[in-house]
Design a protein around this motif. Structure first.
Motif, PDB file in Angstrom:
ATOM      1  N   GLU A 153       0.739  14.187  -6.049  1.00 39.20           N
ATOM      2  CA  GLU A 153       1.452  13.054  -5.449  1.00 39.20           C
ATOM      3  C   GLU A 153       0.622  12.502  -4.302  1.00 39.20           C
ATOM      4  O   GLU A 153      -0.247  13.175  -3.765  1.00 39.20           O
ATOM      5  CB  GLU A 153       2.805  13.505  -4.884  1.00 39.20           C
ATOM      6  CG  GLU A 153       2.630  14.518  -3.757  1.00 39.20           C
ATOM      7  CD  GLU A 153       3.866  14.749  -2.893  1.00 39.20           C
ATOM      8  OE1 GLU A 153       4.808  13.964  -2.964  1.00 39.20           O
ATOM      9  OE2 GLU A 153       3.851  15.725  -2.138  1.00 39.20           O
ATOM     10  N   TYR A 154       0.937  11.245  -3.958  1.00 37.24           N
ATOM     11  CA  TYR A 154       0.400  10.661  -2.731  1.00 37.24           C
ATOM     12  C   TYR A 154       1.559  10.428  -1.776  1.00 37.24           C
ATOM     13  O   TYR A 154       2.649  10.056  -2.202  1.00 37.24           O
ATOM     14  CB  TYR A 154      -0.206   9.282  -2.994  1.00 37.24           C
ATOM     15  CG  TYR A 154      -1.438   9.261  -3.848  1.00 37.24           C
ATOM     16  CD1 TYR A 154      -2.670   9.662  -3.331  1.00 37.24           C
ATOM     17  CD2 TYR A 154      -1.389   8.783  -5.151  1.00 37.24           C
ATOM     18  CE1 TYR A 154      -3.817   9.598  -4.117  1.00 37.24           C
ATOM     19  CE2 TYR A 154      -2.523   8.714  -5.930  1.00 37.24           C
ATOM     20  CZ  TYR A 154      -3.736   9.125  -5.414  1.00 37.24           C
ATOM     21  OH  TYR A 154      -4.861   9.047  -6.189  1.00 37.24           O
ATOM     22  N   ASN A 155       1.305  10.603  -0.489  1.00 35.44           N
ATOM     23  CA  ASN A 155       2.262  10.180   0.518  1.00 35.44           C
ATOM     24  C   ASN A 155       1.568   9.196   1.444  1.00 35.44           C
ATOM     25  O   ASN A 155       0.353   9.281   1.654  1.00 35.44           O
ATOM     26  CB  ASN A 155       2.789  11.370   1.317  1.00 35.44           C
ATOM     27  CG  ASN A 155       3.642  12.292   0.446  1.00 35.44           C
ATOM     28  OD1 ASN A 155       4.414  11.816  -0.381  1.00 35.44           O
ATOM     29  ND2 ASN A 155       3.488  13.580   0.611  1.00 35.44           N
ATOM     30  N   ALA A 156       2.358   8.291   1.997  1.00 30.54           N
ATOM     31  CA  ALA A 156       1.795   7.189   2.778  1.00 30.54           C
ATOM     32  C   ALA A 156       1.848   7.471   4.281  1.00 30.54           C
ATOM     33  O   ALA A 156       2.036   6.571   5.080  1.00 30.54           O
ATOM     34  CB  ALA A 156       2.560   5.906   2.455  1.00 30.54           C
ATOM     35  N   ALA A 205       0.841  -1.204   0.000  1.00 32.31           N
ATOM     36  CA  ALA A 205       0.000   0.000   0.000  1.00 32.31           C
ATOM     37  C   ALA A 205       0.878   1.256   0.000  1.00 32.31           C
ATOM     38  O   ALA A 205       0.601   2.229  -0.716  1.00 32.31           O
ATOM     39  CB  ALA A 205      -0.926  -0.017   1.205  1.00 32.31           C
ATOM     40  N   ALA A 206       1.973   1.227   0.771  1.00 33.46           N
ATOM     41  CA  ALA A 206       2.868   2.391   0.861  1.00 33.46           C
ATOM     42  C   ALA A 206       3.571   2.677  -0.459  1.00 33.46           C
ATOM     43  O   ALA A 206       4.089   3.776  -0.672  1.00 33.46           O
ATOM     44  CB  ALA A 206       3.905   2.172   1.964  1.00 33.46           C
ATOM     45  N   GLU A 207       3.585   1.689  -1.364  1.00 30.57           N
ATOM     46  CA  GLU A 207       4.221   1.911  -2.668  1.00 30.57           C
ATOM     47  C   GLU A 207       3.554   3.019  -3.468  1.00 30.57           C
ATOM     48  O   GLU A 207       4.112   3.524  -4.428  1.00 30.57           O
ATOM     49  CB  GLU A 207       4.252   0.604  -3.474  1.00 30.57           C
ATOM     50  CG  GLU A 207       5.436  -0.239  -3.074  1.00 30.57           C
ATOM     51  CD  GLU A 207       5.411  -1.645  -3.651  1.00 30.57           C
ATOM     52  OE1 GLU A 207       4.552  -1.935  -4.501  1.00 30.57           O
ATOM     53  OE2 GLU A 207       6.254  -2.443  -3.208  1.00 30.57           O
ATOM     54  N   ILE A 208       2.360   3.425  -3.063  1.00 36.77           N
ATOM     55  CA  ILE A 208       1.706   4.554  -3.722  1.00 36.77           C
ATOM     56  C   ILE A 208       2.571   5.814  -3.566  1.00 36.77           C
ATOM     57  O   ILE A 208       2.541   6.713  -4.392  1.00 36.77           O
ATOM     58  CB  ILE A 208       0.271   4.766  -3.179  1.00 36.77           C
ATOM     59  CG1 ILE A 208      -0.505   5.764  -4.012  1.00 36.77           C
ATOM     60  CG2 ILE A 208       0.260   5.194  -1.737  1.00 36.77           C
ATOM     61  CD1 ILE A 208      -1.653   5.204  -4.740  1.00 36.77           C
ATOM     62  N   PRO A 228      -8.258  12.201 -11.362  1.00 37.42           N
ATOM     63  CA  PRO A 228      -7.653  13.308 -12.105  1.00 37.42           C
ATOM     64  C   PRO A 228      -6.217  13.615 -11.669  1.00 37.42           C
ATOM     65  O   PRO A 228      -5.940  13.752 -10.479  1.00 37.42           O
ATOM     66  CB  PRO A 228      -8.580  14.493 -11.810  1.00 37.42           C
ATOM     67  CG  PRO A 228      -9.453  14.081 -10.686  1.00 37.42           C
ATOM     68  CD  PRO A 228      -9.472  12.595 -10.637  1.00 37.42           C
ATOM     69  N   THR A 229      -5.323  13.697 -12.656  1.00 35.59           N
ATOM     70  CA  THR A 229      -3.912  13.993 -12.395  1.00 35.59           C
ATOM     71  C   THR A 229      -3.297  14.558 -13.680  1.00 35.59           C
ATOM     72  O   THR A 229      -3.940  14.565 -14.728  1.00 35.59           O
ATOM     73  CB  THR A 229      -3.175  12.715 -11.934  1.00 35.59           C
ATOM     74  OG1 THR A 229      -1.841  13.063 -11.547  1.00 35.59           O
ATOM     75  CG2 THR A 229      -3.112  11.645 -13.010  1.00 35.59           C
ATOM     76  N   ALA A 230      -2.045  15.021 -13.583  1.00 38.86           N
ATOM     77  CA  ALA A 230      -1.375  15.570 -14.768  1.00 38.86           C
ATOM     78  C   ALA A 230      -1.080  14.460 -15.777  1.00 38.86           C
ATOM     79  O   ALA A 230      -0.797  13.330 -15.391  1.00 38.86           O
ATOM     80  CB  ALA A 230      -0.064  16.235 -14.340  1.00 38.86           C
ATOM     81  N   LEU A 245       3.795   3.761 -10.219  1.00 37.36           N
ATOM     82  CA  LEU A 245       2.669   2.967  -9.710  1.00 37.36           C
ATOM     83  C   LEU A 245       1.483   3.890  -9.385  1.00 37.36           C
ATOM     84  O   LEU A 245       0.337   3.607  -9.743  1.00 37.36           O
ATOM     85  CB  LEU A 245       3.060   2.183  -8.444  1.00 37.36           C
ATOM     86  CG  LEU A 245       1.862   1.466  -7.822  1.00 37.36           C
ATOM     87  CD1 LEU A 245       1.528   0.188  -8.580  1.00 37.36           C
ATOM     88  CD2 LEU A 245       2.055   1.182  -6.354  1.00 37.36           C
ATOM     89  N   ALA A 246       1.772   5.017  -8.716  1.00 37.58           N
ATOM     90  CA  ALA A 246       0.697   5.956  -8.372  1.00 37.58           C
ATOM     91  C   ALA A 246      -0.021   6.416  -9.641  1.00 37.58           C
ATOM     92  O   ALA A 246      -1.257   6.452  -9.692  1.00 37.58           O
ATOM     93  CB  ALA A 246       1.278   7.149  -7.617  1.00 37.58           C
ATOM     94  N   LYS A 247       0.755   6.719 -10.677  1.00 35.24           N
ATOM     95  CA  LYS A 247       0.160   7.177 -11.938  1.00 35.24           C
ATOM     96  C   LYS A 247      -0.681   6.079 -12.583  1.00 35.24           C
ATOM     97  O   LYS A 247      -1.770   6.345 -13.107  1.00 35.24           O
ATOM     98  CB  LYS A 247       1.271   7.604 -12.903  1.00 35.24           C
ATOM     99  CG  LYS A 247       1.846   8.976 -12.586  1.00 35.24           C
ATOM    100  CD  LYS A 247       0.801  10.051 -12.852  1.00 35.24           C
ATOM    101  CE  LYS A 247       1.410  11.422 -12.971  1.00 35.24           C
ATOM    102  NZ  LYS A 247       0.394  12.474 -13.094  1.00 35.24           N
TER     103      LYS A 247
END
Ligand code: AMP
Ligand code: GLY
Length: 423
Positions: free
Chosen positions: A283-286, A96-99, A116-118, A105-107
């Motif tokens: 971005e995502y942070n875990a 899960a933290a790999e996001i 929605p993202t760039a 992976l997040a993209k």
């Protein structure tokens, strides 16, 4: 209960401070902690990424719950190792933290679940990346795929910067293996906001919003840093915006992760750009943000242990979470030279004079010969809560001015964006 907090920055001081207010908590350990944390917890000399030593400590000391601050131990699988040993840990499992650990992976998840993202392209070699950038033109954003301590993102306004970013990441490997892949991203215009949320894997409950100040100097000038200050709430994040973000971003992210076999339990942080076409994920942070955790946790009224237990037990939906309607502002006092090279070991004067509603969270501090000295780039996060953002800004700066150490540097415009927007 006995709690172990992993980490030693301003975010971890805020976590320890909040956890210490819980009637359920008898004792807090913190690894490695800092001079401020040492007043509330027993600091243990174990690095935050030394999973073997942390696990050994937690087993021997019968820790009831471990709370992880930084990303590195999470992406390295701390939560998985603790769970295998039958220990409770607040923080997502490795998958899960790999996001946060892999931007590609997040993209891919955002693309698959229509979050929605760039627009972006991934490259494993420099030549095609350069060719692509020449085709689409500047401004453009170049990102190393892996963790690069917040420094792996280059906003290129001209072609030279863009091309040299590709060379630095892919050929010179300035971010090491984090640069084995790179992303070239569409440049998004708008205002940024950080939305942190609790999730038990199914339900997601956003916290109050906040805004970071990434650049080193006033008016968003100078190099990127870990964050020079933050305020909460962010006026750009209106009630309507919060609904859109929950429906179009946070819930689909948590559902998508679950569908991918990456069930997310812990705090998820969505760094958003509010563009003219709506909110988009940067971005995502875990984990909790640093310094966002400081103002956000200062506004939390519910017992943090209750919330963490309901996350771990999958009953977040029934958990009440209350926030103070007041605003909070955190001003980071940094060592002269940060984010470049800086000296350590400077004595800090003027601590322990916190006025009501304010608190100096320690980040890079240590105790040497019974004195509190600087030991990092970001040294303190002076945080104040008050009825309005204006009052919280003045209170935070009033407290910051009481503190001094050789070379101290801080931005004078934390919160100014929130005021401009209100006018
Ligand atoms: P990240 O670590 O991906 O959040 O990137 C660090 C910072 O770079 C963000 O907080 C933004 O200020 C900026 N940034 C990242 N991606 C973009 C983008 N696509 N467009 C504009 N700014 C960006
Ligand atoms: N303040 C930005 C971060 O924690 O990543």
């Amino acid at each position: 209960m006995k709690v172990l907090v992993v980490g030693g920055g301003g975010r971890e001081h805020a976590l320890v401070w909040k956890l210490a207010q819980s009637p359920k908590v008898d004792k807090i350990f913190c690894a490695p902690g800092n001079a401020g944390i040492a007043r509330l917890a027993e600091c243990i000399d174990i690095a935050s990424d030394d999973i073997n030593a942390l696990l050994d400590f937690a087993v021997k000391n019968r820790i009831d719950m471990t709370v992880v601050g930084p990303e590195a131990p999470l992406t390295a699988g701390l939560a998985d190792r603790f769970a295998e040993a039958g220990l409770k840990v607040f923080g997502p499992a490795k998958r899960a933290a790999e996001i946060e650990g892999s931007k590609t992976l997040a993209k891919e998840i955002m693309e698959k679940y229509q979050i929605p993202t760039a627009k972006y392209r991934v490259f494993t070699e420099a030549a095609p990346a350069i060719e692509y950038i020449k085709k689409i033109g500047v401004p453009v954003v170049v990102k190393a795929d892996g963790l690069a301590a917040g420094k792996g993102v280059i906003i290129a306004e001209d072609m030279d910067t863009a091309l040299s970013a590709v060379k630095q990441i892919m050929e010179e490997k300035v971010f090491g293996a984090a640069g084995n892949k790179l992303l070239v991203e569409e440049f998004l215009e708008g205002e940024e906001v950080s939305v942190l949320a609790f999730s038990d894997g199914t339900c997601v409950v956003p916290m109050v919003s906040s805004q970071d100040h990434k650049r080193a100097y006033d008016n968003d000038q100078g190099p990127n840093t870990g964050g020079m200050g933050a305020y909460s709430p962010a006026p750009v994040y209106t009630t309507e915006m919060a609904e859109i973000v929950l429906e179009k971003i946070l819930q689909p992210t948590i559902d998508g992760l679950k569908a991918e076999g990456r069930t997310y339990r812990g705090v998820i942080y969505a760094g958003l750009m509010i563009t003219k076409d709506g909110p988009k994920v940067l971005e995502y942070n875990a984990r909790f943000g640093d310094p966002e955790a400081q103002p956000v946790l200062m506004r939390l009224e519910t017992d943090l242990v209750d919330i963490m237990e309901s996350v771990l037990e999958g009953r977040l939906k029934q958990q009440e979470i209350c926030w103070s309607p007041e605003a909070a502002v955190c001003v980071v006092l940094a060592s002269g030279g940060y984010p470049g090279t800086y000296e350590k070991g400077k004595e800090i004067f003027g601590l322990n004079q916190n006025g009501p509603g304010s608190y100096a969270f320690h980040a890079g501090t240590a105790i040497k010969d019974a004195k509190i000295v600087t030991s990092g780039g970001r040294v303190l996060g002076v945080t104040a809560r008050s009825a309005s953002i204006e009052d919280a800004i003045s209170a935070a700066y009033k407290e910051a001015e009481k503190i001094n150490f050789a070379g101290v540097h801080y931005r004078r415009d934390i919160g100014a964006k929130a005021l401009n927007r209100k006018r």
